[in-house]
Design an enzyme around this catalytic site. Sequence first.
Site, short mmCIF file in Angstrom:
data_model
loop_
_atom_site.label_atom_id
_atom_site.label_comp_id
_atom_site.label_asym_id
_atom_site.label_seq_id
_atom_site.Cartn_x
_atom_site.Cartn_y
_atom_site.Cartn_z
N ASP A 1 10.94 -7.71 -20.06
CA ASP A 1 9.96 -7.40 -19.01
C ASP A 1 10.66 -7.44 -17.66
O ASP A 1 11.76 -7.98 -17.55
CB ASP A 1 8.77 -8.37 -19.06
CG ASP A 1 7.51 -7.76 -18.39
OD1 ASP A 1 7.59 -6.62 -17.88
OD2 ASP A 1 6.46 -8.43 -18.38
N TYR B 1 9.70 -3.50 -9.78
CA TYR B 1 8.34 -3.28 -10.27
C TYR B 1 7.53 -2.25 -9.47
O TYR B 1 6.84 -1.43 -10.06
CB TYR B 1 7.59 -4.61 -10.30
CG TYR B 1 6.12 -4.46 -10.65
CD1 TYR B 1 5.73 -4.32 -11.97
CD2 TYR B 1 5.15 -4.40 -9.65
CE1 TYR B 1 4.40 -4.14 -12.31
CE2 TYR B 1 3.81 -4.21 -9.98
CZ TYR B 1 3.44 -4.09 -11.30
OH TYR B 1 2.14 -3.91 -11.62
N CYS C 1 13.12 -3.95 0.31
CA CYS C 1 12.56 -4.85 -0.71
C CYS C 1 13.16 -4.57 -2.10
O CYS C 1 13.00 -3.48 -2.65
CB CYS C 1 11.05 -4.63 -0.74
SG CYS C 1 10.21 -5.37 -2.14
N CYS D 1 0.84 -1.19 0.00
CA CYS D 1 0.00 0.00 0.00
C CYS D 1 0.88 1.25 0.00
O CYS D 1 2.10 1.16 0.05
CB CYS D 1 -0.89 0.03 1.23
SG CYS D 1 -1.81 -1.48 1.48
N CYS E 1 5.79 -13.61 -1.15
CA CYS E 1 6.19 -12.54 -0.24
C CYS E 1 5.24 -12.54 0.95
O CYS E 1 4.03 -12.62 0.79
CB CYS E 1 6.08 -11.20 -0.96
SG CYS E 1 6.49 -9.81 0.12
N ASN F 1 1.66 0.26 5.52
CA ASN F 1 2.07 -0.47 4.32
C ASN F 1 2.97 -1.60 4.80
O ASN F 1 3.95 -1.36 5.49
CB ASN F 1 2.85 0.46 3.37
CG ASN F 1 3.57 -0.28 2.26
OD1 ASN F 1 4.62 0.14 1.80
ND2 ASN F 1 3.04 -1.41 1.83
N GLY F 2 2.63 -2.81 4.41
CA GLY F 2 3.44 -3.95 4.80
C GLY F 2 2.57 -5.06 5.32
O GLY F 2 1.38 -5.11 5.04
N CYS G 1 16.09 -7.04 0.83
CA CYS G 1 15.27 -8.24 0.98
C CYS G 1 15.08 -8.82 -0.42
O CYS G 1 14.55 -8.14 -1.30
CB CYS G 1 13.90 -7.94 1.59
SG CYS G 1 12.85 -9.43 1.64
N GLY H 1 -1.72 1.15 -4.71
CA GLY H 1 -2.97 0.55 -4.26
C GLY H 1 -4.16 1.28 -4.83
O GLY H 1 -4.23 2.51 -4.75
N CYS I 1 11.78 -13.17 -2.30
CA CYS I 1 10.95 -13.71 -3.40
C CYS I 1 11.80 -14.40 -4.46
O CYS I 1 11.31 -15.23 -5.21
CB CYS I 1 10.07 -12.62 -4.01
SG CYS I 1 10.97 -11.17 -4.61
P1 AMP Z 1 2.57 -13.04 -14.94
O1 AMP Z 1 1.59 -13.10 -16.02
O2 AMP Z 1 1.98 -13.55 -13.67
O3 AMP Z 1 3.87 -13.70 -15.24
O4 AMP Z 1 2.83 -11.51 -14.68
C1 AMP Z 1 4.05 -10.89 -14.83
C2 AMP Z 1 3.79 -9.44 -15.05
O5 AMP Z 1 3.14 -8.87 -13.91
C3 AMP Z 1 5.04 -8.62 -15.29
O6 AMP Z 1 4.80 -7.88 -16.47
C4 AMP Z 1 5.16 -7.70 -14.11
O7 AMP Z 1 5.43 -6.41 -14.55
C5 AMP Z 1 3.83 -7.72 -13.44
N1 AMP Z 1 3.93 -7.87 -11.98
C6 AMP Z 1 4.90 -8.42 -11.25
N2 AMP Z 1 4.61 -8.36 -9.93
C7 AMP Z 1 3.43 -7.76 -9.80
C8 AMP Z 1 2.58 -7.39 -8.70
N3 AMP Z 1 2.92 -7.65 -7.44
N4 AMP Z 1 1.41 -6.80 -8.98
C9 AMP Z 1 1.05 -6.53 -10.24
N5 AMP Z 1 1.78 -6.85 -11.31
C10 AMP Z 1 2.96 -7.45 -11.11
#
Ligand code: AMP
Length: 473
Positions: free
Chosen positions: A361, A258, A252, A14, A398, A114-115, A449, A40, A452
């Site tokens: 990505d 991301y 983190c 958050c 996580c 947040n956490g 950290c 969020g 993950c």
């Molecule tokens: P996936 O289809 O599950 O492999 O999604 C990977 C994609 O989700 C990547 O493009 C990341 O940018 C994005 N992503 C990674 N972690 C998160 C997160 N916690 N919340 C939303 N999107 C995420």
Amino acid sequence: MLESDHDARWGEGCGVFGIFGHPDAARLTYYGLFALQHRGQESAGIATSDRGEIRHLKGMGLVADVFTPDNLSRLPGNIAIGHVRYSTTGRSLIENAQPLVVRYRGGMLAVAHNGNLTNALQMRQELAARGAVFQTTTDTEMVAHLAARYAGADGHKDVVAAIRRAFQDVQGAYAMVLMTEDRLIGVRDPHGIRPLSLGRLGDAWVLASESCAFDAIGAEMVRDVAPGEMVVVDRAGLHSLAVAPAARPALCLFEFVYLARPDSNLAGVNVHMARKALGRRLARDWPVEADLVAGVPDSGIAAAAGYAEEAGIPYEVALVKNRYIGRTFIQPTESDRLEALHVKLNALRKVVDGKRVVLVDDSIVRGVTSRHTVRLLRAAGAQEVHLRISSAPYRWPCFYGIDTSRASELVAVGHSIREIEQMVEADSVRYLSVEAMAEAVGLPLSSLCHACFSGEYPVPVDPAQAKEVFEYH
Ligand code: AMP
């Protein structure tokens, strides 16, 4: 990343914000929260303190949906805290929206978190056994309960001492802002897992999850709140206290990959520059012959730019994302699958037709996004698609505030690179190592950290919560 997937399975950390000593506290908190909206989108809330009275307003949805000029004007006062939430613990209910405001023997207290607290379940049972009644299903309420219980108890007449005592009972990841009638308080867990920064706007003090919120209101970054530090702002100024003995710092790493906004600086490192450096490192570690480099919008763009620069391969826009897909978008049914419709994401045939593409990505979690984007590029004529990921394989859930998929859904768990290549239908897939990530970001691995990616959790996890992880590892 596709928003519908996002909504269905994840909670992000958050966002929290706080300000002390400004006549427009509520409005500035609104702008601050707006800058933290990426952290969020489920609910938003603001609490203000005006001459001994704490008022608050919270609602489901985006900051701009919840607040209006009219309702903001009903939040007077020169101290405020705010929160944007994406549920990590507790269900998606208005009762769970924050700030949480409680009345205790000595007054009122507002809390925004947040956490994720790792001993929340156990603490809740203990408190309930002593007769505590809970309004929410969030772990944040634990802190409010504990603080309320210690305030008024012998030796803790002072609310700051009570709050500080409460933090000795909690474990896990927290960047919290709290407000009493006449104080603003910021606390960061002993490892500093989630970010929290301190800023100044004229004579006012500001706290925010990310420094981009300071820029939004014209405030200046002063410094990060230190791991294990509690900053208390009152009329006399800023005081710094320790809530717990210093532990190994563990910010983190996924914030850099991301979560955080590119214009934020965490631990003195700009997030966009870190992402570009991750891309450059990826090009050095995993080069490939190709005609162009493209990023998956929006999360892979910065790393793709870094990759292209380092590899000397032209950067191109190969995928276009529709920005206007929000919560109100009518989700397709199984029979007209969104992937097939290409509504959210489309490939640029003119760019990719007949070309060998490096697609960058930031992460692969379940592999759904990757397979979808690879298919889009192939359908638009790409000859080869080499997927380059600017983080290490995501293998461990996580427990500190990013509510990712279950271990069983993480594609990197139990699959080799070869298998992942087949699953996402790419010609090749390569990741960075955690060591390379830390070097690229420019912070020691020992100060981050990376649970993950590595399974090395800096704070022990409640066995009940961890059960599923161990079942799959
Ligand atoms: P996936 O289809 O599950 O492999 O999604 C990977 C994609 O989700 C990547 O493009 C990341 O940018 C994005 N992503 C990674 N972690 C998160 C997160 N916690 N919340 C939303 N999107 C995420």
